[in-house]
Design an enzyme around this catalytic site. Structure first.
Site, short mmCIF file in Angstrom:
data_model
loop_
_atom_site.label_atom_id
_atom_site.label_comp_id
_atom_site.label_asym_id
_atom_site.label_seq_id
_atom_site.Cartn_x
_atom_site.Cartn_y
_atom_site.Cartn_z
N ASP A 144 68.95 33.19 -62.94
CA ASP A 144 68.84 34.26 -63.94
C ASP A 144 67.36 34.39 -64.25
O ASP A 144 66.53 33.73 -63.60
CB ASP A 144 69.67 33.92 -65.20
CG ASP A 144 70.19 35.18 -65.89
OD1 ASP A 144 69.35 36.04 -66.24
OD2 ASP A 144 71.41 35.31 -66.08
N HIS A 194 68.74 40.54 -63.64
CA HIS A 194 68.57 39.12 -64.00
C HIS A 194 67.76 38.37 -62.94
O HIS A 194 68.06 37.22 -62.62
CB HIS A 194 69.94 38.45 -64.20
CG HIS A 194 70.70 39.01 -65.37
ND1 HIS A 194 70.52 38.57 -66.66
CD2 HIS A 194 71.63 40.01 -65.44
CE1 HIS A 194 71.31 39.25 -67.48
NE2 HIS A 194 71.99 40.14 -66.77
N GLU A 225 74.54 44.16 -65.98
CA GLU A 225 73.41 44.56 -66.84
C GLU A 225 72.13 44.84 -66.05
O GLU A 225 71.09 44.24 -66.31
CB GLU A 225 73.11 43.43 -67.83
CG GLU A 225 74.28 43.08 -68.71
CD GLU A 225 73.97 41.88 -69.58
OE1 GLU A 225 74.11 42.02 -70.80
OE2 GLU A 225 73.63 40.81 -69.08
C1 ACM Z 1 77.37 38.80 -69.02
O1 ACM Z 1 77.63 38.25 -70.08
N1 ACM Z 1 76.23 39.48 -68.89
C2 ACM Z 1 78.27 38.74 -67.87
#
Ligand code: ACM
Length: 483
Positions: A146, A207, A264
């Protein structure tokens, strides 16, 4: 009023007495027992037999007579679970004469740990795997990459762990922390010995900041106001780079699944919107907008996962990408968007349920707690236990997710994880008609003793000040770091 186990049992009907007396979590689904053995059994001397008559991949039958204990199952996993049922009875000091026949409600009984934001290391992970196994949880989803740090050694790209593993959510300069490939293999085999499958997550195309630090050539930019940068979907080299990473991941993890995140993606005007490679890709492939670019990227990476002989997993964001439902599984996480779950089911996907409420354990669990997330409420133990109310053959199971922005020490990890993970274990295994929260609380007494023996710093719902909330620099946060 507080009942002891004995008084509570005495108040119940005969068949329920039997269930209540067996001090086992998750609560077994069928129990026929009489008296307790005068002395306990020798666990090293339990007879175990593979028997195809016992139906169900993970089902088991335990028979206890005054001469000893016998476990039968059609699989090694079933035998293992039968032995866990006996281990818990032995630990409680009472092993009952009679028969337990048990099979899980869900095949997916999961726990996700985010070690990118904070890193906990081999011994903590092994301890968590031990506890998972004791309560019959069977999927460990490992969030290894991440933005704050890249945590898995990739031989083809050494900068990922030299530069990408530096830092964490609390301190961008923290020394590099990551798992070597030997350590990964050690964890995978430790888990396999406990019938736990380890599912790696390599998050993309968002991410990606840690990877970008190590290999900026594949960076797709990001927004100045958002910490999560992206991969560049417009460059062929990005697909070669990520494909090589996935090849090493596929060789390291025998799991059927590779999770590629897909959540995201902050691809807006400061990122893909102004990227010449992306503009060229759009012209070449006839992609009309950046959502189509995202879908193009996810399709290509899903194909790479399939070429490696694996099933792709992704967060529910990937539903926008119009993937086929074969060989792709979705994790539903956005509790405020139940329509995403419906869309996944309507489109034929198999789904794992891990909605933020009640299954994100970075949310607080008690009204008095100061550090952690809230969102029109939080994730108390009884809500976790009651989940899920929905049922479908496409629902593989449920999973608790521990995101670690607000969890930087082993004590806070324990505090946020337990006892809620034990409630997940029962919710995932025990059939709805056998679930009983008050009875669970009685059996939780024994689980607390187990956690005490392991020096786990759990939240004690009976006595909220026993283990004081370990505070960090952060306060309660509504939703300020993640969707
Ligand atoms: C997440 O909580 N962004 C999967």
């Amino acid at each position: 009023m507080k009942h002891t186990i004995a008084t509570a049992c005495a108040l119940m009907l005969t068949s329920q007495v039997a269930l209540c007396q067996v001090n086992v979590i998750p609560r077994p689904n069928s129990v026929e027992i009489s008296t307790a053995l005068a002395k306990t059994i020798d666990l090293s001397n339990v007879k175990q037999i593979i028997d195809q008559q016992v139906k169900g991949d993970e089902a088991y039958e335990v028979e206890v007579t005054k001469h000893g204990a016998l476990v039968r199952a059609s699989s090694q996993a079933g035998l293992f679970y039968g032995v866990q049922t006996l281990r818990q009875q032995v630990a409680s000091g009472k092993v009952y004469v009679g028969t337990i026949k048990d099979t899980p409600r869900f095949a997916w009984r999961g726990f996700m740990l985010d070690e990118s934001r904070h890193f906990f290391g081999m011994e903590k992970v092994k301890q968590l795997l031990d506890i998972m196994a004791y309560y019959k949880l069977n999927k460990f989803h490992w969030h290894l990459t991440d933005s704050p740090g890249w945590r898995v050694e990739i031989k083809a790209y050494p900068e990922l762990t030299r530069a990408g593993a530096v830092g964490n959510h609390s301190n961008p300069e923290a020394p590099a922390s990551y798992y070597t490939q030997d350590q990964i293999r050690e964890i995978v085999s430790y888990a396999a010995a406990r019938h736990i499958e380890v599912i790696p997550e390599i998050d993309m195309p968002g991410h990606a900041t840690a990877s970008n630090r190590a290999y900026p050539a594949y960076c797709g930019g990001g927004s100045k106001s958002h910490p999560d940068f992206t991969f560049n979907p417009g460059k062929e080299d990005t697909y070669i780079y990520l494909g090589n990473i996935l090849k090493e991941i596929a060789a390291l993890f025998p799991s059927q699944y590779i999770h590629i995140g897909g959540d995201e993606v902050s691809f807006g005007s400061e990122a893909w919107g102004t990227n010449a490679d992306v503009q060229a890709l759009m012209r070449r492939e006839g992609l009309k907008d950046l959502k189509q670019v995202e879908a193009y990227f996810i399709h290509r990476m899903a194909n790479k996962v399939h070429e490696l002989g694996k099933t792709m997993m992704g967060w529910d964001d990937v539903l926008d990408c119009k993937l086929p439902s074969t060989d792709n599984v979705v994790m539903w996480w956005r509790h405020d968007k139940p329509q995403r779950l419906q869309q996944a089911l309507d489109n034929g996907f198999n789904v794992v349920l891990c909605p933020r409420r009640p299954l994100y354990f970075d949310f607080i669990q008690h009204d008095t707690h100061k550090v952690g997330r809230v969102w029109n409420g939080f994730c108390p133990l009884d809500d976790v236990y009651a989940f899920p109310s929905m049922q479908s053959p496409q629902i593989l199971g449920i999973q608790a997710n521990v995101w670690t922005e607000v969890i930087s020490t082993p004590e806070r990890l324990d505090f946020m994880t337990f006892p809620r993970l034990i409630a997940v274990a029962e919710a995932a295994w025990t059939m709805p008609e056998q679930k009983d929260y008050q009875d669970f609380l009685l059996r939780l007494e024994q689980a607390y003793r187990h956690l005490d023996d392991l020096h786990i710093f759990y939240f004690d719902h009976r006595s909220p000040t026993k283990h004081p909330e370990p505070l960090g620099p952060q306060n309660r946060s509504m939703n300020d770091f993640k969707d």
